[in-house]
Design a protein around this motif. Sequence first.
Motif, PDB file in Angstrom:
ATOM      1  N   TYR A   1      43.563  24.490   6.984  1.00  0.00           N
ATOM      2  CA  TYR A   1      43.137  25.511   5.908  1.00  0.00           C
ATOM      3  C   TYR A   1      41.849  25.588   5.562  1.00  0.00           C
ATOM      4  O   TYR A   1      41.301  24.339   5.191  1.00  0.00           O
ATOM      5  CB  TYR A   1      44.165  25.494   4.892  1.00  0.00           C
ATOM      6  N   ILE A   2      40.938  26.320   5.905  1.00  0.00           N
ATOM      7  CA  ILE A   2      39.777  26.629   5.736  1.00  0.00           C
ATOM      8  C   ILE A   2      39.392  27.392   4.586  1.00  0.00           C
ATOM      9  O   ILE A   2      39.748  28.742   5.057  1.00  0.00           O
ATOM     10  CB  ILE A   2      38.621  26.773   6.822  1.00  0.00           C
ATOM     11  N   PRO A   3      38.877  27.261   3.494  1.00  0.00           N
ATOM     12  CA  PRO A   3      38.971  28.108   2.329  1.00  0.00           C
ATOM     13  C   PRO A   3      38.156  29.456   2.734  1.00  0.00           C
ATOM     14  O   PRO A   3      37.064  29.269   3.663  1.00  0.00           O
ATOM     15  CB  PRO A   3      38.302  27.496   1.131  1.00  0.00           C
ATOM     16  N   GLU A   4      38.596  30.700   2.431  1.00  0.00           N
ATOM     17  CA  GLU A   4      37.838  31.867   2.491  1.00  0.00           C
ATOM     18  C   GLU A   4      36.656  31.964   2.436  1.00  0.00           C
ATOM     19  O   GLU A   4      35.792  32.297   3.169  1.00  0.00           O
ATOM     20  CB  GLU A   4      38.768  33.070   1.840  1.00  0.00           C
ATOM     21  N   ARG A   5      36.150  31.331   1.377  1.00  0.00           N
ATOM     22  CA  ARG A   5      34.699  31.202   1.095  1.00  0.00           C
ATOM     23  C   ARG A   5      33.618  30.869   2.096  1.00  0.00           C
ATOM     24  O   ARG A   5      32.456  31.191   2.219  1.00  0.00           O
ATOM     25  CB  ARG A   5      34.296  30.929  -0.295  1.00  0.00           C
ATOM     26  N   TYR A   6      34.413  29.765   2.919  1.00  0.00           N
ATOM     27  CA  TYR A   6      33.538  29.149   3.797  1.00  0.00           C
ATOM     28  C   TYR A   6      33.287  30.127   5.197  1.00  0.00           C
ATOM     29  O   TYR A   6      32.316  30.151   5.825  1.00  0.00           O
ATOM     30  CB  TYR A   6      34.034  27.871   4.374  1.00  0.00           C
ATOM     31  N   VAL A   7      34.483  30.780   5.474  1.00  0.00           N
ATOM     32  CA  VAL A   7      34.568  31.736   6.767  1.00  0.00           C
ATOM     33  C   VAL A   7      33.596  32.806   6.355  1.00  0.00           C
ATOM     34  O   VAL A   7      33.023  33.144   7.307  1.00  0.00           O
ATOM     35  CB  VAL A   7      35.919  32.105   6.785  1.00  0.00           C
ATOM     36  N   ILE A   8      33.752  33.386   5.158  1.00  0.00           N
ATOM     37  CA  ILE A   8      32.988  34.508   4.833  1.00  0.00           C
ATOM     38  C   ILE A   8      31.486  34.146   4.866  1.00  0.00           C
ATOM     39  O   ILE A   8      30.713  34.912   5.105  1.00  0.00           O
ATOM     40  CB  ILE A   8      33.326  35.243   3.411  1.00  0.00           C
ATOM     41  N   GLY A   9      31.180  33.190   4.205  1.00  0.00           N
ATOM     42  CA  GLY A   9      29.876  32.573   4.133  1.00  0.00           C
ATOM     43  C   GLY A   9      29.176  32.503   5.480  1.00  0.00           C
ATOM     44  O   GLY A   9      27.976  32.765   5.788  1.00  0.00           O
ATOM     45  N   GLN A  10      30.122  31.945   6.293  1.00  0.00           N
ATOM     46  CA  GLN A  10      29.330  31.903   7.774  1.00  0.00           C
ATOM     47  C   GLN A  10      29.186  32.978   8.294  1.00  0.00           C
ATOM     48  O   GLN A  10      28.143  33.045   9.264  1.00  0.00           O
ATOM     49  CB  GLN A  10      30.551  30.987   8.654  1.00  0.00           C
ATOM     50  N   VAL A  11      30.319  34.034   8.314  1.00  0.00           N
ATOM     51  CA  VAL A  11      29.865  35.508   8.699  1.00  0.00           C
ATOM     52  C   VAL A  11      28.798  35.715   8.221  1.00  0.00           C
ATOM     53  O   VAL A  11      28.071  36.803   8.748  1.00  0.00           O
ATOM     54  CB  VAL A  11      31.049  36.096   8.488  1.00  0.00           C
ATOM     55  N   GLY A  12      28.401  35.839   7.003  1.00  0.00           N
ATOM     56  CA  GLY A  12      27.127  36.241   6.230  1.00  0.00           C
ATOM     57  C   GLY A  12      25.957  35.670   6.667  1.00  0.00           C
ATOM     58  O   GLY A  12      24.762  36.281   7.162  1.00  0.00           O
ATOM     59  N   PHE A  13      25.982  34.387   7.122  1.00  0.00           N
ATOM     60  CA  PHE A  13      24.666  33.839   7.839  1.00  0.00           C
ATOM     61  C   PHE A  13      24.384  34.481   9.235  1.00  0.00           C
ATOM     62  O   PHE A  13      23.378  34.642   9.397  1.00  0.00           O
ATOM     63  CB  PHE A  13      25.316  32.283   7.964  1.00  0.00           C
ATOM     64  N   VAL A  14      25.368  34.621   9.863  1.00  0.00           N
ATOM     65  CA  VAL A  14      25.431  35.345  11.182  1.00  0.00           C
ATOM     66  C   VAL A  14      24.763  36.733  11.026  1.00  0.00           C
ATOM     67  O   VAL A  14      23.968  36.987  11.776  1.00  0.00           O
ATOM     68  CB  VAL A  14      26.758  34.992  12.113  1.00  0.00           C
TER      69      VAL A  14
END
Length: 87
Positions: free
Chosen positions: A18-31
């Motif tokens: 389980y990877i918290p949503e905020r980290y996944v969304i944050g990485q997408v924002g970075f890209v």
Amino acid sequence: MDYVGRAHTSHGADPSIYIPERYVIGQVGFVQHAINKALVEELHPVDEGLGHAAEDAWSKLMMVLLEMLARAYGNEREAETFDPLLR
């Protein structure tokens, strides 16, 4: 994108991951930021109208992708504990 989202939750192949949503969304924002910067730097000098159209299209695609990623989390939202990432 749906598979990527599920892979980071208990819906994926390994229920213990389980990877918290905020980290996944944050990485997408970075890209998203990096690709948008490349569009501005590469297309605007050649054709400003094309550059704006590409930025607009990219932003709209990102809205769809973020919605798909967020949907995979469903009711699995983790309450923020503010614990350090590494223990």
